[in-house]
Design a protein around this motif. Structure first.
Motif, mmCIF file in Angstrom:
data_model
loop_
_atom_site.group_PDB
_atom_site.id
_atom_site.type_symbol
_atom_site.label_atom_id
_atom_site.label_comp_id
_atom_site.label_asym_id
_atom_site.label_seq_id
_atom_site.Cartn_x
_atom_site.Cartn_y
_atom_site.Cartn_z
ATOM 1 N N ARG A 83 0.954 -1.334 0.240
ATOM 2 C CA ARG A 83 -0.069 -0.223 0.018
ATOM 3 C C ARG A 83 0.836 1.307 0.014
ATOM 4 O O ARG A 83 1.174 0.842 1.097
ATOM 5 C CB ARG A 83 -1.152 0.207 0.892
ATOM 6 N N THR A 140 0.507 1.065 -5.211
ATOM 7 C CA THR A 140 -0.306 0.219 -4.527
ATOM 8 C C THR A 140 -1.438 0.731 -3.427
ATOM 9 O O THR A 140 -0.813 1.609 -2.981
ATOM 10 C CB THR A 140 0.978 -0.854 -4.089
ATOM 11 N N GLU A 141 -2.198 -0.040 -4.032
ATOM 12 C CA GLU A 141 -3.376 0.222 -2.616
ATOM 13 C C GLU A 141 -4.152 -1.329 -2.633
ATOM 14 O O GLU A 141 -5.297 -1.586 -2.005
ATOM 15 C CB GLU A 141 -4.589 0.829 -4.104
ATOM 16 N N LEU A 163 -4.296 -5.158 -1.157
ATOM 17 C CA LEU A 163 -4.468 -6.885 -1.752
ATOM 18 C C LEU A 163 -5.972 -7.197 -1.412
ATOM 19 O O LEU A 163 -6.851 -6.391 -0.614
ATOM 20 C CB LEU A 163 -3.750 -7.349 -1.452
ATOM 21 N N ASP A 164 -6.586 -7.182 -2.723
ATOM 22 C CA ASP A 164 -8.402 -8.103 -3.200
ATOM 23 C C ASP A 164 -8.563 -9.279 -1.847
ATOM 24 O O ASP A 164 -7.387 -9.829 -1.779
ATOM 25 C CB ASP A 164 -9.235 -7.972 -4.078
ATOM 26 N N ARG A 177 -3.880 -4.530 -6.445
ATOM 27 C CA ARG A 177 -4.343 -3.067 -6.547
ATOM 28 C C ARG A 177 -2.970 -2.163 -6.858
ATOM 29 O O ARG A 177 -2.463 -1.984 -5.948
ATOM 30 C CB ARG A 177 -5.839 -3.352 -5.681
ATOM 31 N N ARG A 181 -3.332 1.305 -8.799
ATOM 32 C CA ARG A 181 -3.505 2.755 -8.735
ATOM 33 C C ARG A 181 -3.303 3.528 -9.610
ATOM 34 O O ARG A 181 -1.926 3.780 -9.714
ATOM 35 C CB ARG A 181 -4.199 3.646 -8.021
ATOM 36 N N ILE A 187 -8.018 1.348 -11.584
ATOM 37 C CA ILE A 187 -7.334 0.625 -10.608
ATOM 38 C C ILE A 187 -7.450 -0.676 -11.722
ATOM 39 O O ILE A 187 -7.885 -1.265 -12.489
ATOM 40 C CB ILE A 187 -8.419 0.468 -9.353
ATOM 41 N N VAL A 188 -6.098 -1.335 -11.761
ATOM 42 C CA VAL A 188 -5.783 -2.547 -11.912
ATOM 43 C C VAL A 188 -5.667 -3.990 -10.844
ATOM 44 O O VAL A 188 -4.991 -3.427 -9.819
ATOM 45 C CB VAL A 188 -4.343 -1.931 -12.679
ATOM 46 N N GLN A 189 -6.077 -4.702 -11.048
ATOM 47 C CA GLN A 189 -5.980 -5.534 -10.147
ATOM 48 C C GLN A 189 -4.850 -6.426 -10.892
ATOM 49 O O GLN A 189 -5.213 -7.458 -12.068
ATOM 50 C CB GLN A 189 -7.294 -6.572 -9.989
ATOM 51 N N GLN A 209 -2.867 -9.984 -11.629
ATOM 52 C CA GLN A 209 -3.247 -11.709 -11.084
ATOM 53 C C GLN A 209 -1.785 -11.646 -11.002
ATOM 54 O O GLN A 209 -1.731 -13.262 -10.600
ATOM 55 C CB GLN A 209 -3.865 -11.939 -11.519
#
Length: 259
Positions: free
Chosen positions: A214, A230-231, A233-234, A240, A242, A247-249, A251
């Motif tokens: 983050r 960084t924002e 984790l899901d 995540r 920004r 926002i890009v996830q 993987q």
């Protein structure tokens, strides 16, 4: 060198009891474990070596594995879990490795998503998780962990400068104590994957153990290449980021500090 009888005794009450497989030299402990998995080797089988001649990291990167210098270990798991929980496996392996390093050396690991073990700005270890799924479930998984322990010199051309536990601690760290601590911690962490509440806590636990999750300016390398901040984790353990476009996830892939 490892004292195999002492290791067996220390792990007598774990899933690894009677399932330790040591090689003085092997190509790759992960390759050994993957082959054993396809030959019906049992849950909790451990493959470790004093030296690897073809050690592998994520993305088929080579992992330097000099004789007697590091910990090179792979664990075969048959966890009977839904495939949707597979992305959490390298994260809990990172938590287990961080705990083992702290227990064996007193050093604090910084986890760099998804699979790097750092001490300050320098890399001391990595994780390679490989798995086979079938009908939405995990048939088996192999968790490989490599940790620099005694190394004193490193390739200056590495993307991330390297270090070892001995260099950072200023004294010799026991590979055997580290191995036992790692396996015990890995069992605790992977057992938690069967509990939904424990799974939901993993992203926040990783964030607490990482300066990368983050508020960090990063570049993402791999199929989802991008740059941003960084924002967190899901719920699946994906990163995540920004970016200028939103926002890009992320993987898959790796991250580095943005220049």
């Amino acid at each position: 060198m490892f004292d195999l009888s002492e290791i067996q005794a220390a792990l007598a009450n774990t899933i690894y009891s009677g399932k330790l497989h040591f090689s003085a030299v092997t190509g790759s402990t992960n390759s050994d474990a993957m082959a054993a998995a396809r030959s019906d080797a049992p849950h909790g089988s451990v493959y470790f070596a004093d030296e690897q001649t073809a050690g592998r990291g994520r993305g088929d990167h080579a992992w330097h594995s000099a004789a007697g210098q590091g910990l090179y270990v792979s664990v075969l798991l048959r966890p009977q879990l839904p495939a949707a929980r597979l992305p959490l496996l390298p994260l809990v392996a990172g938590l287990a490795a961080a705990n083992a390093v702290r227990e064996a050396s007193g050093l604090t690991v910084d986890l760099r998503w998804p699979n790097d073990l750092l001490l300050g700005p320098r890399k001391t270890g990595g994780i390679l998780a490989e798995a086979q799924t079938e009908a939405g479930s995990i048939s088996f998984a192999v968790v490989g962990i490599g940790i620099n322990v005694h190394q004193g010199s490193f390739d200056p051309g590495l993307a991330t400068p390297a270090t070892s536990l001995d260099v950072e601690r200023g004294r010799a760290i026991s590979r055997q104590a580290l191995l036992v601590a790692l396996l015990e911690s890995l069992q605790r962490e992977t057992d938690g994957l069967h509990d939904l509440a424990a799974c939901r806590a993993i992203p926040s636990r990783v964030e607490q153990a990482s300066t990368w999750i983050r508020g960090r300016h990063v570049e993402v390398h791999g199929p989802q290449a991008c740059a941003g901040i960084t924002e967190g984790l899901d719920d699946h353990g994906f990163l995540r980021v920004r970016t200028a476009d939103g926002i890009v996830q992320v993987q898959t892939g790796g991250i580095r500090s943005a220049p």
